[in-house]
Design a protein around this motif. Sequence first.
Motif, PDB file in Angstrom:
ATOM      1  N   ARG A  43       0.884  -1.297  -0.099  1.00 12.76           N
ATOM      2  CA  ARG A  43      -0.214   0.072   0.043  1.00 12.76           C
ATOM      3  C   ARG A  43       0.731   1.377   0.136  1.00 12.76           C
ATOM      4  NH1 ARG A  43      -5.158  -0.902   3.720  1.00 12.76           N
ATOM      5  NH2 ARG A  43      -3.522  -1.028   5.390  1.00 12.76           N
ATOM      6  N   LYS A  91       0.948   3.536  -3.000  1.00 12.16           N
ATOM      7  CA  LYS A  91      -0.184   4.503  -2.990  1.00 12.16           C
ATOM      8  C   LYS A  91      -1.265   4.485  -4.001  1.00 12.16           C
ATOM      9  CE  LYS A  91       1.765   7.569  -0.106  1.00 12.16           C
ATOM     10  NZ  LYS A  91       2.888   6.683   0.638  1.00 12.16           N
ATOM     11  N   SER A  95       0.980  -7.173  -1.740  1.00 11.98           N
ATOM     12  CA  SER A  95       0.235  -7.576  -0.410  1.00 11.98           C
ATOM     13  C   SER A  95      -1.145  -7.576  -0.719  1.00 11.98           C
ATOM     14  CB  SER A  95       0.716  -6.513   0.683  1.00 11.98           C
ATOM     15  OG  SER A  95      -0.018  -5.349   0.347  1.00 11.98           O
ATOM     16  N   ARG A  96      -1.841  -8.290   0.224  1.00 12.00           N
ATOM     17  CA  ARG A  96      -3.410  -8.507   0.345  1.00 12.00           C
ATOM     18  C   ARG A  96      -4.128  -7.254  -0.185  1.00 12.00           C
ATOM     19  NH1 ARG A  96      -7.110 -10.472   4.809  1.00 12.00           N
ATOM     20  NH2 ARG A  96      -9.045 -10.098   3.666  1.00 12.00           N
ATOM     21  N   HIS A 121      -1.248 -11.923  -5.147  1.00  6.76           N
ATOM     22  CA  HIS A 121      -1.331 -11.718  -3.862  1.00  6.76           C
ATOM     23  C   HIS A 121      -0.466 -12.864  -3.084  1.00  6.76           C
ATOM     24  CE1 HIS A 121      -4.432 -12.764  -0.243  1.00  6.76           C
ATOM     25  NE2 HIS A 121      -3.161 -12.248   0.308  1.00  6.76           N
ATOM     26  N   VAL A 122       0.746 -12.368  -2.183  1.00  9.15           N
ATOM     27  CA  VAL A 122       1.384 -13.364  -1.426  1.00  9.15           C
ATOM     28  C   VAL A 122       0.989 -13.261   0.045  1.00  9.15           C
ATOM     29  CG1 VAL A 122       2.976 -13.798  -3.053  1.00  9.15           C
ATOM     30  CG2 VAL A 122       3.370 -11.972  -1.630  1.00  9.15           C
ATOM     31  N   GLN A 143      -0.486 -15.195   4.006  1.00  9.44           N
ATOM     32  CA  GLN A 143      -1.029 -16.482   4.421  1.00  9.44           C
ATOM     33  C   GLN A 143      -2.254 -16.790   3.648  1.00  9.44           C
ATOM     34  OE1 GLN A 143      -1.263 -16.105   8.654  1.00  9.44           O
ATOM     35  NE2 GLN A 143      -1.658 -18.139   8.814  1.00  9.44           N
ATOM     36  N   THR A 144      -3.317 -15.903   3.232  1.00 15.34           N
ATOM     37  CA  THR A 144      -4.304 -16.276   2.534  1.00 15.34           C
ATOM     38  C   THR A 144      -4.008 -16.035   0.916  1.00 15.34           C
ATOM     39  OG1 THR A 144      -4.829 -13.929   3.019  1.00 15.34           O
ATOM     40  CG2 THR A 144      -5.768 -15.868   4.388  1.00 15.34           C
ATOM     41  N   GLY A 154       7.346  -0.703   0.197  1.00 14.03           N
ATOM     42  CA  GLY A 154       6.150  -0.096   1.096  1.00 14.03           C
ATOM     43  C   GLY A 154       5.129  -1.134   1.350  1.00 14.03           C
ATOM     44  N   SER A 165       4.335  -3.339   5.025  1.00 11.34           N
ATOM     45  CA  SER A 165       4.591  -3.081   6.448  1.00 11.34           C
ATOM     46  C   SER A 165       5.102  -4.374   6.915  1.00 11.34           C
ATOM     47  CB  SER A 165       3.430  -2.729   7.153  1.00 11.34           C
ATOM     48  OG  SER A 165       2.260  -3.553   7.028  1.00 11.34           O
ATOM     49  N   GLN A 182       0.518 -11.834   8.683  1.00 15.60           N
ATOM     50  CA  GLN A 182      -0.063 -12.763   7.492  1.00 15.60           C
ATOM     51  C   GLN A 182       0.711 -12.745   6.193  1.00 15.60           C
ATOM     52  OE1 GLN A 182      -1.876 -10.073   9.184  1.00 15.60           O
ATOM     53  NE2 GLN A 182      -3.414 -11.209  10.295  1.00 15.60           N
ATOM     54  N   HIS A 183       1.298 -11.388   6.059  1.00 14.95           N
ATOM     55  CA  HIS A 183       2.054 -11.375   4.694  1.00 14.95           C
ATOM     56  C   HIS A 183       3.462 -12.148   4.793  1.00 14.95           C
ATOM     57  CE1 HIS A 183       3.255  -9.236   1.147  1.00 14.95           C
ATOM     58  NE2 HIS A 183       4.533  -9.287   1.632  1.00 14.95           N
ATOM     59  N   ASN A 213      11.442   0.723   2.911  1.00 11.44           N
ATOM     60  CA  ASN A 213       9.998   1.154   3.686  1.00 11.44           C
ATOM     61  C   ASN A 213      10.623   2.597   4.275  1.00 11.44           C
ATOM     62  OD1 ASN A 213       8.019   1.664   5.614  1.00 11.44           O
ATOM     63  ND2 ASN A 213       7.453  -0.215   4.999  1.00 11.44           N
ATOM     64  N   ASP A 248      12.021   7.016   1.001  1.00  7.90           N
ATOM     65  CA  ASP A 248      10.834   6.998   0.271  1.00  7.90           C
ATOM     66  C   ASP A 248      11.340   6.101  -1.007  1.00  7.90           C
ATOM     67  OD1 ASP A 248       8.757   7.721  -1.322  1.00  7.90           O
ATOM     68  OD2 ASP A 248       9.379   9.882  -1.464  1.00  7.90           O
ATOM     69  N   ALA A 249      10.307   4.939  -1.235  1.00  6.18           N
ATOM     70  CA  ALA A 249      10.380   4.193  -2.179  1.00  6.18           C
ATOM     71  C   ALA A 249      10.455   4.930  -3.610  1.00  6.18           C
ATOM     72  CB  ALA A 249       9.128   3.284  -2.217  1.00  6.18           C
TER      73      ALA A 249
HETATM   74  C1  LIG Z   1      -7.306 -13.299   8.235  1.00  8.98           C
HETATM   75  C2  LIG Z   1      -6.163 -12.149   7.545  1.00  8.98           C
HETATM   76  C3  LIG Z   1      -5.426 -12.756   6.525  1.00  8.98           C
HETATM   77  C4  LIG Z   1      -4.679 -11.802   5.879  1.00  8.98           C
HETATM   78  N1  LIG Z   1      -3.889 -12.457   5.136  1.00  8.98           N
HETATM   79  C5  LIG Z   1      -2.805 -11.591   4.275  1.00  8.98           C
HETATM   80  C6  LIG Z   1      -1.994 -12.084   3.147  1.00  8.98           C
HETATM   81  O1  LIG Z   1      -2.353 -13.194   2.737  1.00  8.98           O
HETATM   82  N2  LIG Z   1      -1.217 -11.100   2.585  1.00  8.98           N
HETATM   83  C7  LIG Z   1      -0.989 -10.061   2.790  1.00  8.98           C
HETATM   84  O2  LIG Z   1      -0.264  -9.283   2.384  1.00  8.98           O
HETATM   85  N3  LIG Z   1      -1.897  -9.456   3.881  1.00  8.98           N
HETATM   86  C8  LIG Z   1      -2.718 -10.318   4.560  1.00  8.98           C
HETATM   87  N4  LIG Z   1      -3.631  -9.689   5.204  1.00  8.98           N
HETATM   88  C9  LIG Z   1      -3.535  -8.112   5.678  1.00  8.98           C
HETATM   89  C10 LIG Z   1      -2.312  -7.920   6.700  1.00  8.98           C
HETATM   90  O3  LIG Z   1      -2.945  -7.905   7.963  1.00  8.98           O
HETATM   91  C11 LIG Z   1      -2.005  -6.397   6.477  1.00  8.98           C
HETATM   92  O4  LIG Z   1      -3.036  -5.722   6.514  1.00  8.98           O
HETATM   93  C12 LIG Z   1      -1.619  -6.104   5.113  1.00  8.98           C
HETATM   94  O5  LIG Z   1      -0.231  -7.276   4.747  1.00  8.98           O
HETATM   95  C13 LIG Z   1      -0.833  -4.802   5.007  1.00  8.98           C
HETATM   96  O6  LIG Z   1      -0.489  -4.500   3.486  1.00  8.98           O
HETATM   97  P1  LIG Z   1       0.666  -3.616   3.257  1.00  8.98           P
HETATM   98  O7  LIG Z   1       2.135  -3.656   4.089  1.00  8.98           O
HETATM   99  O8  LIG Z   1       0.709  -3.415   1.640  1.00  8.98           O
HETATM  100  O9  LIG Z   1      -0.141  -2.178   3.615  1.00  8.98           O
HETATM  101  P2  LIG Z   1       0.449  -1.180   5.069  1.00  8.98           P
HETATM  102  O10 LIG Z   1       0.248  -2.203   6.297  1.00  8.98           O
HETATM  103  O11 LIG Z   1      -0.557  -0.090   5.074  1.00  8.98           O
HETATM  104  O12 LIG Z   1       1.813  -0.878   4.818  1.00  8.98           O
HETATM  105  C14 LIG Z   1       2.122   0.224   3.988  1.00  8.98           C
HETATM  106  C15 LIG Z   1       3.746   0.297   4.123  1.00  8.98           C
HETATM  107  O13 LIG Z   1       4.296   1.181   3.210  1.00  8.98           O
HETATM  108  C16 LIG Z   1       5.123   2.241   3.948  1.00  8.98           C
HETATM  109  N5  LIG Z   1       5.044   3.176   3.111  1.00  8.98           N
HETATM  110  C17 LIG Z   1       4.391   4.241   2.763  1.00  8.98           C
HETATM  111  N6  LIG Z   1       4.764   5.204   2.155  1.00  8.98           N
HETATM  112  C18 LIG Z   1       5.866   4.735   1.627  1.00  8.98           C
HETATM  113  C19 LIG Z   1       6.868   5.446   0.840  1.00  8.98           C
HETATM  114  N7  LIG Z   1       6.702   6.568   0.042  1.00  8.98           N
HETATM  115  N8  LIG Z   1       8.220   4.710   0.601  1.00  8.98           N
HETATM  116  C20 LIG Z   1       8.308   3.297   1.168  1.00  8.98           C
HETATM  117  N9  LIG Z   1       7.330   3.080   2.001  1.00  8.98           N
HETATM  118  C21 LIG Z   1       6.331   3.517   2.334  1.00  8.98           C
HETATM  119  C22 LIG Z   1       4.487   2.351   5.408  1.00  8.98           C
HETATM  120  O14 LIG Z   1       5.691   2.834   6.231  1.00  8.98           O
HETATM  121  C23 LIG Z   1       4.034   0.976   5.475  1.00  8.98           C
HETATM  122  O15 LIG Z   1       4.818   0.130   6.339  1.00  8.98           O
HETATM  123  C24 LIG Z   1      -4.416 -10.603   6.300  1.00  8.98           C
HETATM  124  C25 LIG Z   1      -5.284 -10.265   7.393  1.00  8.98           C
HETATM  125  C26 LIG Z   1      -5.997 -10.700   8.001  1.00  8.98           C
HETATM  126  C27 LIG Z   1      -6.971 -10.457   9.239  1.00  8.98           C
END
Ligand SMILES: Cc1cc2nc3c(=O)[nH]c(=O)nc-3n(C[C@H](O)[C@H](O)[C@H](O)COP(=O)(O)OP(=O)(O)OC[C@H]3O[C@@H](n4cnc5c(N)ncnc54)[C@H](O)[C@@H]3O)c2cc1C
Lengths: 320, 247
Positions: free
Chosen positions: A206, A209, A231-232, A245-246, A248-249, A262, A264, A268-269, A283, A301-302
């Motif tokens: 995420r 953006k 990510s999911r 999508h990589v 746990q799910t 980018g 976190s 689960q990831h 990150n 910043d990515a």
């Molecule tokens: C039952 C269940 C199963 C799940 N299964 C999965 C699964 O299989 N796979 C999965 O991925 N998730 C899964 N999730 C979701 C998981 O809990 C997280 O919500 C998800 O992985 C977060 O995705 P993210 O890291 O892309 O987003 P975020 O958590 O929003 O992280 C975004 C990251 O980007 C960074 N960032 C922001 N801007 C910049 C920038 N300009 N440059 C560099 N870094 C930046 C931030 O610091 C932050 O660390 C599951 C959740 C549940 C409850």
Amino acid sequence: MVLVYIDQADQQIKKASLEALSYGAAIAKQLGCATEALIAGTVKENLAELGNYGAQKVHQLKNEALNSLDVKAHSTIIAAAAKSLNATVVVFAHNINGKAIAPAVAVRLGAGIVTGACSLPNTQNGFEVTKTVFSGKAFATIKIETPIKVIAINQNSFGIQNHNQAASVEEINIPIPAASIKITKVEKIEGEIPLTEANLVVSGGRGLKGPENWGILLDLAKALGAATACSRPVSDSDWRPHHEHVGQTGIQIAPNLYIAIGISGAIQHLAGVNRSKTIVVINKDPEAPFFKAADYGVVGDAFEIVPKLTAAILKMKSTA
Amino acid sequence: MKILVCISKTPDTTAKIAFIEGNTKFDESGVQWIINPYDEWYALVRAIELKEKDPSTIIHLVTVGGVEAEPIIRKALALGGDEAIRIDSNSNDSFTVANEIAQVAKEGAYDLIFTGKETIDYNSACIGSMLSALLDLPFVSLADHFDVTGNTATIKREIESGEETCEATLPMIVSCQKGMAEQRIPNMRGIMAARTKPLKVLTPAASTATTSIQIFDLPPTKSGVKLIDPENMDELVRLLKEEAKVI
Ligand SMILES: Cc1cc2nc3c(=O)[nH]c(=O)nc-3n(C[C@H](O)[C@H](O)[C@H](O)COP(=O)(O)OP(=O)(O)OC[C@H]3O[C@@H](n4cnc5c(N)ncnc54)[C@H](O)[C@@H]3O)c2cc1C
């Protein structure tokens, strides 16, 4: 005898099957028995070359009807072949086809099965195989209690090994059951490296953006020759296709290199990627949990870092 | 149409993974239990959607587990489904679990059996495939779309090189993954209704286990991250090439 099922897609032998064959040959060496391969359908490759991965003999069920997956038909004939060839261990790749077929074959053979195996069996005291459990967060060692054993080996967990030999190829005749499903349409994803087979993977979260920003990630993937993942929430928001999508799910992968941009690093990831050999995390938040699971980290910043990394890769490649 | 949905109880995705009794047992203390996400989000919800389209559809849920699985099966009933069957066995041998479900499936003469693509604890992805051999029925794995007209099912599934659409005649078995349906939250009416829906407990048939778990292990922890100056990506490339040897 160890019998390895060689699986195909589009009439091409899958890399995962060559790994399964290398793995089967190593088991056969341990048990002091022969390694044979079984292939259903018709493929473009020269089957004698399967010797290079450890097969002494290749049995082919040469019938075009077997080129696409029909679990009922495939499991019936593979079990019949294993019986008539007196196989004591039957090995599959734990890929899409192997996952679908191997458990049915085990039932038809009255054999115990371990799927998702990640190392060679211990045959000192019975037959024990270690597999990944809890989506990669742990391992379990499982004893197979039956005379015939079926194992499906995780992709990218054993590696492909070269044996300098040619295999003899024989056709095997087994009655083919009527098709249980009818394929009406095939949509191929062209030109992409399948995620589960990739050695190098670049993945976005995420933090990027929006889908319009994926260009920098795709450029990096192209420079490396890497597959792409996400990510999911990224696939849930349709920024990227579901098959990326990589976690746990999603898909569980074990490449040599996983670059997380980018993301976190939610538990689960991590579950889907923590078997990667080397993890690089980019990150902007130094407290992001992913850094705890990383080998190399870049805090920043990515949008600035990724193009610089791409340029550095291209520079290294042009001077190498 | 009569649908059987296989439901498994798994630890919550954030559960701490630890082992006790000399690493021979999963440490359940403090663990929250959930319906295996693939069973809930995709298999069960798709079955409910099929019932919404054709209200004459009957949905049965089956789980193999001890009494501690009942809250999970009640939650599944709160989402939808007409009745549940719990086979009172704590086996973690895939064959035993599949064989128990096969007995229920034979009795119930189901047109359709749904499973999730795998469980998030043992990740074995065995039950659907094993059921297909035990019942000698067609099996389509990794389905992300499912529809049925009369006796003919149309399924989209993931294959090694993309996606495939196929047709099969019921009865059949399908393992479900993302795309099949969207996660739902049980509502108050569903939760109330679930309390009085039938939950049958069956003693297990005699199955002989084909495997047994000997020991669990945790992966080694990483030795610590090496931070690289964002201005020096040449250094990262050098480390990936010379130290990690991955590019
Ligand atoms: C039952 C269940 C199963 C799940 N299964 C999965 C699964 O299989 N796979 C999965 O991925 N998730 C899964 N999730 C979701 C998981 O809990 C997280 O919500 C998800 O992985 C977060 O995705 P993210 O890291 O892309 O987003 P975020 O958590 O929003 O992280 C975004 C990251 O980007 C960074 N960032 C922001 N801007 C910049 C920038 N300009 N440059 C560099 N870094 C930046 C931030 O610091 C932050 O660390 C599951 C959740 C549940 C409850």
